[in-house]
Write a protein that holds these residues in place. Structure first.
Motif, PDB file in Angstrom:
ATOM      1  N   VAL B  17       1.072  -1.368   0.056  1.00  0.00           N
ATOM      2  CA  VAL B  17      -0.142   0.051  -0.171  1.00  0.00           C
ATOM      3  C   VAL B  17       0.696   1.283  -0.150  1.00  0.00           C
ATOM      4  O   VAL B  17       0.675   2.335  -0.401  1.00  0.00           O
ATOM      5  N   SER B  20       1.999   1.659  -3.337  1.00  0.00           N
ATOM      6  CA  SER B  20       1.209   2.750  -4.735  1.00  0.00           C
ATOM      7  C   SER B  20       0.942   3.925  -3.814  1.00  0.00           C
ATOM      8  O   SER B  20       0.434   4.798  -4.777  1.00  0.00           O
ATOM      9  N   PHE B  21       0.459   4.455  -2.551  1.00  0.00           N
ATOM     10  CA  PHE B  21       0.256   5.633  -2.138  1.00  0.00           C
ATOM     11  C   PHE B  21       1.644   6.567  -2.344  1.00  0.00           C
ATOM     12  O   PHE B  21       1.340   7.350  -3.039  1.00  0.00           O
ATOM     13  N   PHE B  74      -1.953   2.886   6.563  1.00  0.00           N
ATOM     14  CA  PHE B  74      -0.782   3.558   6.089  1.00  0.00           C
ATOM     15  C   PHE B  74       0.810   2.640   6.584  1.00  0.00           C
ATOM     16  O   PHE B  74       1.529   3.252   6.643  1.00  0.00           O
TER      17      PHE B  74
END
Lengths: 123, 256
Positions: B17, B20-21, B74
């Motif tokens: 994640v 990609s974030f 996150f």
């Protein structure tokens, strides 16, 4: 192979951090002294040596350059995990001390660059 | 059902994640850089400021100490932006460094580390004094914090400082590191930070590895290895000088 480059990087990092830690213990501080700097020097020395049995092939280079290119994104992730709230809410003493230290540093860069040898402005 | 599965997949793969974030954040920052500033403000500078803003948001939302990484979704940012990957990537930047540049500026780089520690400490100590602190331990701890947020608590612990003073020293170091990230691309031109030589001096004077790493990334990534090289010696030298020599000088000045 790409993994050779990654493994070479890893070897340099572990060796450098190890000696940085030893150096810290030797001079009696609770911190790693230049471990990353030593790792960088080791990498530079290793990739620049002229040994016929040790040459960096193109895939190996890719393994190193991938991490080189990941540097900016990693730093962005690092920025996103900083304790910004504490930095900003800590009151004027901490903020003033931080600002003053940074300002002094920036002011000194041109001064030290000017007095130091090896720098020729008329290159 | 779809929503739950989606969240479960994301929370089970937080590092991915984060990839990609951060990818999206960097893309958006370069987009803003090109459209709004016509490339004048570096895309990576915008991305780093964006990261800091998100860290602020995360800190407000969770009361944690790790910025956006404290939000479970996150959490991967904590790994991706942690010291292990950061140092690994910094070392990789040394590939392609010109050895003669390093040698030429090696001595002045070493000198600037010592000057940087002494000047940051003195400036921080003066600020502590002007805020009314009069005991040598507190002044030294806050001065050490103005070096980096690691030198501060190491010094404070060694000298037996009050925990509120140690917290202040960490905060001073945090302010410094955040400010170096944001200010470096803005003032780089004015202070001549555009070559390996001055980058080594800059790394030695600032010393905060994260600040220097981000500051140079946003200014000129080619300079990163030179600045990082000297900066990585700074915290060690600070931990050596602050609780010993520099503390003794402060004590002589205040207790006689």
């Amino acid at each position: 192979m790409v993994i050779y480059g990654v493994a070479l990087l890893a070897f340099c990092m572990l060796t450098g951090i190890f000696f940085g830690d030893l150096l810290g213990q030797l001079i009696g501080v609770q911190a790693n002294v230049g471990g990353v700097g030593l790792s960088m020097l080791l990498l530079i020395v290793l990739v620049n040596q002229k040994n016929p049995g040790f040459n960096i092939s193109e895939p190996t280079e890719k393994g190193i350059n991938f991490w080189n290119a990941m540097y900016v994104p990693i730093v962005v992730a690092m920025a996103a995990k900083q304790n910004v709230v504490e930095a900003l809410s800590s009151g004027w003493l901490a903020i003033s001390a931080g600002i003053a230290a940074v300002a002094a540093g920036f002011l000194l860069i041109p001064l030290i660059a000017r007095i130091s040898p090896g720098q020729h402005h008329d290159r | 059902m779809i929503g739950e599965t989606f969240i479960r997949v994301l929370e089970g793969n937080t590092l991915i994640v984060a990839f990609s974030f951060i990818g999206a954040l960097v893309w958006f920052s370069y987009f803003l850089s090109a459209k709004l500033t016509r490339g004048k403000l570096h895309g990576s500078a915008i991305a780093i400021v964006g990261g800091l803003l998100l860290a602020y948001y995360g800190g407000i939302r969770t009361d944690g100490a790790m910025g956006l990484a404290d939000i479970p979704l996150f959490a991967g940012l904590g790994v991706m932006g942690g010291a292990m990957f950061r140092d690994f990537a910094i070392i990789a930047t040394a590939y392609g460094v010109r050895f003669d540049e390093l040698k030429k500026a090696g001595l002045i780089g070493a000198i600037s580390v010592i000057i940087g520690v002494v000047v940051s400490f003195s400036v921080g100590a003066l600020v502590a004094y002007s805020f009314g602190y009069r005991d040598a331990v507190a002044i030294s701890t806050i001065g050490a914090g103005a070096a980096t947020y690691i030198v501060g608590p190491v010094t404070g612990t060694a000298l037996g400082a009050d925990s509120s003073v140690i917290a202040l020293s960490v905060a001073a170091g945090l302010v410094k590191s955040v400010l170096v990230m944001v200010a470096t691309p803005l003032v780089a031109g004015r202070v001549g930070l555009d070559n390996p030589h001055s980058a080594m001096i800059y790394g030695g004077l600032m010393g905060t590895t994260s600040g220097v790493a981000a500051g140079l990334a946003a200014t000129d990534p080619k300079l990163v290895p030179y600045g990082a090289m000297t900066a990585t010696f700074y915290t060690g030298v600070g931990c050596l000088l602050a609780p010993s020599l520099l503390f003794l000088i402060v004590r002589m000045a205040f207790e006689n």
